[in-house]
Design a protein around this motif. Structure first.
Motif, mmCIF file in Angstrom:
data_model
loop_
_atom_site.group_PDB
_atom_site.id
_atom_site.type_symbol
_atom_site.label_atom_id
_atom_site.label_comp_id
_atom_site.label_asym_id
_atom_site.label_seq_id
_atom_site.Cartn_x
_atom_site.Cartn_y
_atom_site.Cartn_z
ATOM 1 N N ARG A 1 0.808 -1.220 0.000
ATOM 2 C CA ARG A 1 0.000 0.000 0.000
ATOM 3 C C ARG A 1 0.842 1.270 0.000
ATOM 4 N NH1 ARG A 1 -2.604 -4.125 1.747
ATOM 5 N NH2 ARG A 1 -4.882 -4.286 1.719
ATOM 6 N N GLN A 2 2.167 1.125 0.043
ATOM 7 C CA GLN A 2 3.053 2.281 -0.003
ATOM 8 C C GLN A 2 3.480 2.516 -1.455
ATOM 9 O OE1 GLN A 2 6.191 1.174 2.687
ATOM 10 N NE2 GLN A 2 5.149 1.971 4.491
ATOM 11 N N THR B 1 14.981 4.406 7.903
ATOM 12 C CA THR B 1 15.035 4.696 9.339
ATOM 13 C C THR B 1 14.626 3.487 10.165
ATOM 14 O OG1 THR B 1 12.723 5.449 9.475
ATOM 15 C CG2 THR B 1 14.403 7.093 8.884
ATOM 16 N N ARG B 2 13.899 2.548 9.544
ATOM 17 C CA ARG B 2 13.410 1.331 10.211
ATOM 18 C C ARG B 2 12.522 1.668 11.415
ATOM 19 N NH1 ARG B 2 15.653 -3.117 8.271
ATOM 20 N NH2 ARG B 2 14.896 -4.337 10.056
ATOM 21 N N ARG B 3 11.921 2.848 11.387
ATOM 22 C CA ARG B 3 10.997 3.235 12.451
ATOM 23 C C ARG B 3 9.565 2.992 11.997
ATOM 24 N NH1 ARG B 3 12.382 9.158 14.430
ATOM 25 N NH2 ARG B 3 10.797 8.557 15.941
ATOM 26 N N PRO B 4 8.632 2.868 12.919
ATOM 27 C CA PRO B 4 7.220 2.641 12.541
ATOM 28 C C PRO B 4 6.692 3.782 11.663
ATOM 29 C CG PRO B 4 7.523 2.241 14.884
ATOM 30 C CD PRO B 4 8.804 2.845 14.387
ATOM 31 N N ALA C 1 11.580 8.920 -3.316
ATOM 32 C CA ALA C 1 12.761 9.221 -2.490
ATOM 33 C C ALA C 1 12.380 9.334 -1.012
ATOM 34 C CB ALA C 1 13.413 10.516 -2.978
ATOM 35 N N ALA C 2 11.253 9.977 -0.750
ATOM 36 C CA ALA C 2 10.801 10.128 0.647
ATOM 37 C C ALA C 2 10.465 8.765 1.247
ATOM 38 C CB ALA C 2 9.587 11.053 0.696
ATOM 39 N N ARG C 3 9.828 7.921 0.454
ATOM 40 C CA ARG C 3 9.495 6.575 0.929
ATOM 41 C C ARG C 3 10.756 5.781 1.243
ATOM 42 N NH1 ARG C 3 6.580 2.747 -3.310
ATOM 43 N NH2 ARG C 3 8.635 3.031 -4.261
#
Length: 338
Positions: free
Chosen positions: A301-302, A335-338, A327-329
């Motif tokens: 979905r991204q 970052t491997r953050r939620p 690029a933003a995605r």
């Protein structure tokens, strides 16, 4: 010193603490009233008033909650320093802002929970206080190093005891969980103050205090990382509403009122879960395989748009190209953050 003398000494200090707490409560209430009376002004002024209103409301809630069992412990250090431990930190209003009470989460309070005769942590004596309202009804001293002649009362029957813990275990149970701030054990304290920044799993059998320790850890993290967690917030997820009602009073009693409690069914505002799963469905959703399934679902979905997207923001048109979105995605995923 007899136990009666010790009770009288602590009674005088408790009275001083409660008077100081009432002064702070009255001052905070006056500041909050002044902010709430303010109207109009620039957007910045309105935003500042909202921030101060939240700050003063939070402080007032902490003062109100701390009134019960405010002062519960004392440490006499080997160098002569006296540290009094309580639910919140209080300072005198003199020029030096003399500490009257240490917050139980402060580093200087930690020996109260860790000290033993083998490792006294620099403490000579630990004192537990029993209070009801504004009255000190009893004290119990634990000597962590050899007591001075005449220091131990005649009716004192041990060197290091666990009377405070045993009294808490014997106390009547109610429909709500109570905090364990006065009787935290060494192993519990190590979990509560664990420096690990990632996921921390607390395991144990039924009735071993897992939930109480987790709630006290939340209070400790809010104290230690106040600025960051005030921005991001703290969410506690429980299995059902009855469980959340049972634990709801613990954090306010520790001076923390800005925590959101939700069940899984209430996590998304305005959406209520009404369906039910088959046994097979529950088995699949409760398995470790669901981690990979959810990761794949999120990634699917991204997606980046196929053409430019115009976003209206504060009166301006911002153009997002597919390349910028991709690029933003990518940066977000790195970052491997939620």
């Amino acid at each position: 010193m007899t136990e009666h003398d010790a009770v009288d000494e602590e009674q005088r200090h408790l009275g001083r603490l409660l008077d100081r707490l009432e002064e702070l409560r009255a001052d905070t209430r006056a500041r909050l009233d002044a902010v709430l009376r303010g109207t109009g002004g620039t957007p910045q002024a309105r935003s500042e008033r909202e921030s101060f209103a939240r700050l003063y409301s939070s402080e007032l809630a902490a003062f109100n909650a701390a009134n019960l069992g405010l002062y519960f412990g004392r440490l006499d250090m080997e160098d002569g320093e006296v540290r009094r431990i309580g639910r919140v930190g209080l300072r005198d209003d003199d020029e030096d802002l003399t500490p009257l009470l240490l917050d139980w989460r402060a580093d200087h309070s930690r020996p109260f929970y860790l000290a033993t005769t083998a490792r006294p942590e620099g403490a000579h004596r630990r004192r537990h206080l029993r209070t009801i309202g504004r009255r000190v009804i009893g004290v119990h001293d634990e000597y962590l190093t050899a007591p001075v002649d005449g220091e131990v009362p005649e009716d004192h029957d041990d060197v290091v005891g666990e009377s405070a813990l045993l009294e808490a275990l014997d106390s009547a149970r109610s429909a709500h969980m109570t905090d364990i701030v006065a009787t935290i054990q060494r192993e519990q304290d190590e979990i509560i103050r664990n420096p690990h920044a990632g996921v921390l799993v607390v395991q144990g059998g039924p009735g071993t205090g897992k939930t109480a320790v987790a709630l006290h850890r939340a209070a400790y993290l809010l104290y230690t990382h106040r600025r960051r967690l005030d921005r991001s917030g703290v969410l506690i997820v429980g299995p059902n509403a009855r469980f959340l009602d049972y634990i709801a009073r613990v954090l306010p009693s520790l001076g923390e009122s800005g925590v959101v409690l939700r069940t899984l069914a209430d996590l998304y505002p305005g959406v209520r879960a009404t369906g039910s799963e088959t046994l097979r469905g529950e088995e699949v959703k409760g398995s470790a395989d669901m981690v990979d399934i959810l990761k794949a679902a999120v990634r699917a979905r991204q997606f980046a748009p196929g053409a430019d997207v115009v976003v209206r923001c504060e009166g301006h048109d911002l153009v997002l190209t597919p390349a910028v979105v991709r690029a933003a995605r990518g940066r977000a995923r790195m970052t491997r953050r939620p």
